[in-house]
Every structure is written in structure tokens, then in C-alpha cells.
Design an enzyme around this catalytic site. Structure first.
Site, PDB file in Angstrom:
ATOM      1  N   GLU A  85       0.834  -1.203   0.000  1.00 36.60           N
ATOM      2  CA  GLU A  85       0.000   0.000   0.000  1.00 36.60           C
ATOM      3  C   GLU A  85       0.872   1.258   0.000  1.00 36.60           C
ATOM      4  O   GLU A  85       1.630   1.494   0.942  1.00 36.60           O
ATOM      5  CB  GLU A  85      -0.927  -0.030   1.212  1.00 36.60           C
ATOM      6  CG  GLU A  85      -1.883  -1.225   1.176  1.00 36.60           C
ATOM      7  CD  GLU A  85      -2.511  -1.528   2.517  1.00 36.60           C
ATOM      8  OE1 GLU A  85      -2.283  -0.753   3.473  1.00 36.60           O
ATOM      9  OE2 GLU A  85      -3.230  -2.541   2.627  1.00 36.60           O
ATOM     10  N   LEU A 100      -5.892  -1.401  -0.858  1.00 35.34           N
ATOM     11  CA  LEU A 100      -5.837  -1.510   0.599  1.00 35.34           C
ATOM     12  C   LEU A 100      -6.493  -2.826   1.015  1.00 35.34           C
ATOM     13  O   LEU A 100      -7.599  -2.853   1.569  1.00 35.34           O
ATOM     14  CB  LEU A 100      -6.546  -0.326   1.253  1.00 35.34           C
ATOM     15  CG  LEU A 100      -6.002   1.059   0.896  1.00 35.34           C
ATOM     16  CD1 LEU A 100      -6.794   2.144   1.603  1.00 35.34           C
ATOM     17  CD2 LEU A 100      -4.537   1.171   1.247  1.00 35.34           C
ATOM     18  N   ALA A 101      -5.798  -3.899   0.746  1.00 33.86           N
ATOM     19  CA  ALA A 101      -6.338  -5.236   1.003  1.00 33.86           C
ATOM     20  C   ALA A 101      -5.182  -6.172   1.307  1.00 33.86           C
ATOM     21  O   ALA A 101      -4.584  -6.748   0.395  1.00 33.86           O
ATOM     22  CB  ALA A 101      -7.147  -5.726  -0.198  1.00 33.86           C
ATOM     23  N   GLU A 102      -4.874  -6.330   2.605  1.00 37.06           N
ATOM     24  CA  GLU A 102      -3.731  -7.158   2.988  1.00 37.06           C
ATOM     25  C   GLU A 102      -3.887  -8.605   2.519  1.00 37.06           C
ATOM     26  O   GLU A 102      -2.901  -9.245   2.135  1.00 37.06           O
ATOM     27  CB  GLU A 102      -3.532  -7.112   4.508  1.00 37.06           C
ATOM     28  CG  GLU A 102      -2.948  -5.826   5.039  1.00 37.06           C
ATOM     29  CD  GLU A 102      -3.969  -4.693   5.123  1.00 37.06           C
ATOM     30  OE1 GLU A 102      -5.192  -4.976   5.014  1.00 37.06           O
ATOM     31  OE2 GLU A 102      -3.553  -3.531   5.285  1.00 37.06           O
ATOM     32  N   GLN A 104       1.531  -2.527   5.788  1.00 32.96           N
ATOM     33  CA  GLN A 104       1.807  -1.141   6.171  1.00 32.96           C
ATOM     34  C   GLN A 104       2.119  -0.965   7.655  1.00 32.96           C
ATOM     35  O   GLN A 104       3.004  -0.197   8.027  1.00 32.96           O
ATOM     36  CB  GLN A 104       0.622  -0.255   5.766  1.00 32.96           C
ATOM     37  CG  GLN A 104       0.967   1.203   5.688  1.00 32.96           C
ATOM     38  CD  GLN A 104      -0.121   1.993   4.992  1.00 32.96           C
ATOM     39  OE1 GLN A 104      -1.210   2.173   5.546  1.00 32.96           O
ATOM     40  NE2 GLN A 104       0.168   2.454   3.790  1.00 32.96           N
ATOM     41  N   PHE A 105       1.415  -1.690   8.509  1.00 32.21           N
ATOM     42  CA  PHE A 105       1.734  -1.791   9.938  1.00 32.21           C
ATOM     43  C   PHE A 105       1.427  -3.226  10.352  1.00 32.21           C
ATOM     44  O   PHE A 105       0.425  -3.796   9.925  1.00 32.21           O
ATOM     45  CB  PHE A 105       0.909  -0.813  10.783  1.00 32.21           C
ATOM     46  CG  PHE A 105       1.247   0.625  10.541  1.00 32.21           C
ATOM     47  CD1 PHE A 105       2.285   1.245  11.233  1.00 32.21           C
ATOM     48  CD2 PHE A 105       0.534   1.362   9.605  1.00 32.21           C
ATOM     49  CE1 PHE A 105       2.602   2.573  11.001  1.00 32.21           C
ATOM     50  CE2 PHE A 105       0.846   2.682   9.368  1.00 32.21           C
ATOM     51  CZ  PHE A 105       1.879   3.296  10.056  1.00 32.21           C
ATOM     52  N   PHE A 122      -1.870  -4.979  11.284  1.00 32.30           N
ATOM     53  CA  PHE A 122      -2.849  -5.371  10.265  1.00 32.30           C
ATOM     54  C   PHE A 122      -2.613  -6.787   9.743  1.00 32.30           C
ATOM     55  O   PHE A 122      -3.251  -7.210   8.780  1.00 32.30           O
ATOM     56  CB  PHE A 122      -2.800  -4.397   9.079  1.00 32.30           C
ATOM     57  CG  PHE A 122      -2.955  -2.949   9.450  1.00 32.30           C
ATOM     58  CD1 PHE A 122      -3.578  -2.558  10.635  1.00 32.30           C
ATOM     59  CD2 PHE A 122      -2.481  -1.951   8.613  1.00 32.30           C
ATOM     60  CE1 PHE A 122      -3.711  -1.220  10.977  1.00 32.30           C
ATOM     61  CE2 PHE A 122      -2.614  -0.609   8.941  1.00 32.30           C
ATOM     62  CZ  PHE A 122      -3.227  -0.242  10.133  1.00 32.30           C
ATOM     63  N   HIS A 166      -1.384  -0.066  15.520  1.00 31.26           N
ATOM     64  CA  HIS A 166      -0.224   0.185  14.680  1.00 31.26           C
ATOM     65  C   HIS A 166       1.078  -0.284  15.342  1.00 31.26           C
ATOM     66  O   HIS A 166       2.037  -0.599  14.644  1.00 31.26           O
ATOM     67  CB  HIS A 166      -0.102   1.678  14.355  1.00 31.26           C
ATOM     68  CG  HIS A 166      -1.133   2.173  13.396  1.00 31.26           C
ATOM     69  ND1 HIS A 166      -2.482   2.140  13.654  1.00 31.26           N
ATOM     70  CD2 HIS A 166      -1.006   2.719  12.161  1.00 31.26           C
ATOM     71  CE1 HIS A 166      -3.147   2.647  12.625  1.00 31.26           C
ATOM     72  NE2 HIS A 166      -2.272   2.997  11.704  1.00 31.26           N
TER      73      HIS A 166
END
Length: 325
Positions: free
Chosen positions: A29, A58-60, A82-83, A86, A129
Site C-alpha cells: 500500500e 488496501l487489502a492485505e 503497512q503496519f 494489520f 499500529h
């Protein structure tokens, strides 16, 4: 050699990985033109093109599935979550699929996926996060878990992770990204996975830590020196697989051990370290093993995290308790 922060060392490693093997792809992302939240991939899309460094939705879960498909087609994907808080959205791809693919396919296929992700407290991030979830992955067979504590190790370990033929979760503590610089070679080098590092030699007690807690251990050791206590510091670097030989060697050398992690007591890998030492070197211990960690609660909101996170003072207190036993 150049003075680099940890984020610069990571970017340098990614640059080298892309340049040295055209099968290497980086995606996640906002990792393209923006260079990611922390600018770890800044400039790489301009240099290597949108086919090599690209954004995903935006879809892990989709990022994880894409990584598996690409790896089976002989690419070496470097995916960014991203973190790391997630990771639950992509857990099936990581531990349910990637971790068991070599076994499932009878050792006929590799799955060289690197999962990069920032984590860690001390920078007042929003909820979910900063969580330390390395223990969750370290309990899942088939995946290596790496957590560097400094720029030099960050580069060498990341290049090793990308070139490894099995899945590697590579976690980057946010507080360490730009907190200090050190000399880092600009050329290509690797550091073997699964090997701990003696950060400081000592004789009275062994402090075993990883990630940001290595920095706290260094500060604690400086304070302990004032009281005549010589602390050895071991940086795990790879939290799975653990360097058992290094754990046993330092225990036999000092006879006293304090294990330090940022994660909650029930999380992280600290209890695994304690278990391994207890099983393999218990007769070398002169005192019970000390354990410094965060309390067993959910990660607090930013205003309370400094009171919640373990620090050098906690390490000093636990070491003195151990040496006074």
C-alpha cells in the site's frame, strides 16, 4: 561506508536487491511514488519502474495471495504490510499457506517471500499500529522471523531475507527508523539468519534482547557499570529460529540471565528463550532467569505508552534483583 539511519539502510538493501535480481518485486500500500508511510521505498519506482515496484489496493489478504502466486512463478516478492497490527487480515496467506507450501509440494517448490512491516511503541501511533505480534508468527512452523536493532544489521539481514528460499517475516521497529545513524557499507553484504550477536561482552549477567529493547539494554548496561556490574548484551536479531548455541554460551559464561522484550509478558518470544535456556543450561544458572516485558494488557493509547513500555530503568532493576539473589 556511509552514515545511515535504519530506514536509509533498508532502502539501500531494497535497491541492491532489485538491481541484483530482476525477479525481485516490491509491492504494498502506497510503496510506489509515495515510497510508503515511512519512505522506505522512496525513489525505487522511479529507478526500476512500475512493473518492479508498485502499489496494491488496501487489502492485505490480496497482497498475501499475490505474493504466493508470484513466488510459485519464480519471482521473489517483497510484500509490505503497512503496519504489523494489520497482519490478521493476511494471516491465512502467511501461516496457513506460505508457511506450509514447501511441505505441501513435497520439497519441489520454493516460496521466497519477504514480508516487511513496521511495528513497535514509543512513537504515539494510533491503535493497532504498534503491537508486537512477532510471537504469533514465531509459533507458526515454516517461517523465519527477523527483527534488526540497528542500521548495519538491518541492511545485511534484509538482503539475507530476500534471498532466502522460504518465507521470512522482517519486522522494523518504528522508533529505530531515524533515531540514530551508524556506519553502513554501501556495497552488497549479508548477515546469516538465525545467528545472534554479542553487542557487548560482560561477565556478571547476560541481557538477552531484540529490536528496540537492545538500545534500552545498552543504556542499562552503562548504568550498571557504575555499580560494578558487568553486563553482556545478546541481540537475538532472528527471533525464529533462535540461536540456541549463543543462548547456552552466554548463560554458561555469566550464570545469570535477564530476558527483555517490548511485547507483553504472554506475547513476544521471551518465554521461549527462557524455556530453551532452562532446558539446556539450567545447571549453569546461579539465579532464576529475570524477565522484563510490558504488562499483559492491550497496547495503551499514546498518552500512556511511555508508562506501559519497558525501559532501561526496568532492566537495571531486574538485573540487580538477579545479581543480588
Amino acid at each position: 561506508m556511509a552514515q545511515m539511519t535504519m530506514i536509509q539502510a533498508i532502502t539501500n538493501a531494497l535497491d541492491i536487491a532489485l538491481a541484483s535480481d530482476e525477479r525481485t518485486l516490491i509491492f504494498g500500500e502506497d510503496v510506489g511514488k509515495n515510497g510508503g508511510v515511512f519512505r522506505a521505498t522512496e525513489g525505487l519506482q522511479d529507478k526500476f519502474g512500475e512493473d518492479r515496484v508498485f502499489n496494491t489496493p488496501l487489502a492485505e489478504s490480496g497482497i498475501g495471495g499475490l505474493s504466493i502466486g508470484l513466488a510459485l512463478e519464480n519471482f521473489r516478492p517483497v510484500m509490505e504490510i503497512q503496519f504489523f497490527g494489520f497482519v490478521f487480515e493476511v494471516l491465512d496467506s502467511v501461516v496457513g499457506q506460505a508457511a506450509r507450501t514447501r511441505y505441501r509440494m513435497g520439497n519441489t517448490r520454493n516460496l521466497p517471500i519477504t514480508i516487511r512491516s513496521p511495528f513497535g511503541g514509543g512513537v504515539a501511533t494510533p491503535e493497532m499500529h504498534a503491537d508486537s505480534l512477532e510471537g504469533l508468527i514465531a509459533q507458526s512452523p515454516g517461517i523465519k522471523v527477523v527483527i534488526p536493532s540497528n542500521p548495519y544489521d538491518a541492511k545485511g539481514l534484509l538482503l539475507s531475507a530476500i534471498r532466502d528460499n522460504d518465507p521470512v517475516v522482517y519486522l522494523e521497529h518504528m522508533k529505530l527508523y531515524r533515531s540514530f545513524r551508524e556506519e553502513v557499507p554501501e556495497d552488497d553484504y549479508t548477515i546469516p539468519l538465525g545467528k545472534a550477536k554479542v553487542v557487548k561482552e560482560g561477565t556478571d549477567v547476560s541481557i538477552i534482547a531484540y529490536g528496540a529493547m537492545v538500545r534500552e539494554a545498552i543504556t542499562a548496561a552503562e548504568e550498571l557499570e557504575k555499580d560494578g556490574i558487568s553486563a553482556e548484551i545478546i541481540d537475538l536479531r532472528t527471533v525464529y529460529p533462535l540461536d540456541i548455541e549463543a543462548l547456552v554460551a552466554t548463560t554458561e559464561k555469566t550464570g545469570r540471565v535477564v530476558v527483555v522484550q517490548e511485547a507483553q509478558r504472554q506475547a513476544g518470544v521471551g518465554e521461549k528463550v527462557i524455556s530453551e535456556i532452562s532446558q539446556r543450561a539450567v545447571l549453569s544458572l546461579k539465579a532464576p532467569i529475570g524477565f522484563v516485558s510490558a504488562p499483559n494488557t492491550v497496547f495503551p493509547f499514546g498518552m500512556a505508552e511511555k508508562d506501559w513500555l519497558p525501559n532501561a530503568n526496568d532492566i537495571v532493576a531486574k538485573v540487580k534483583e538477579t545479581t543480588d539473589f
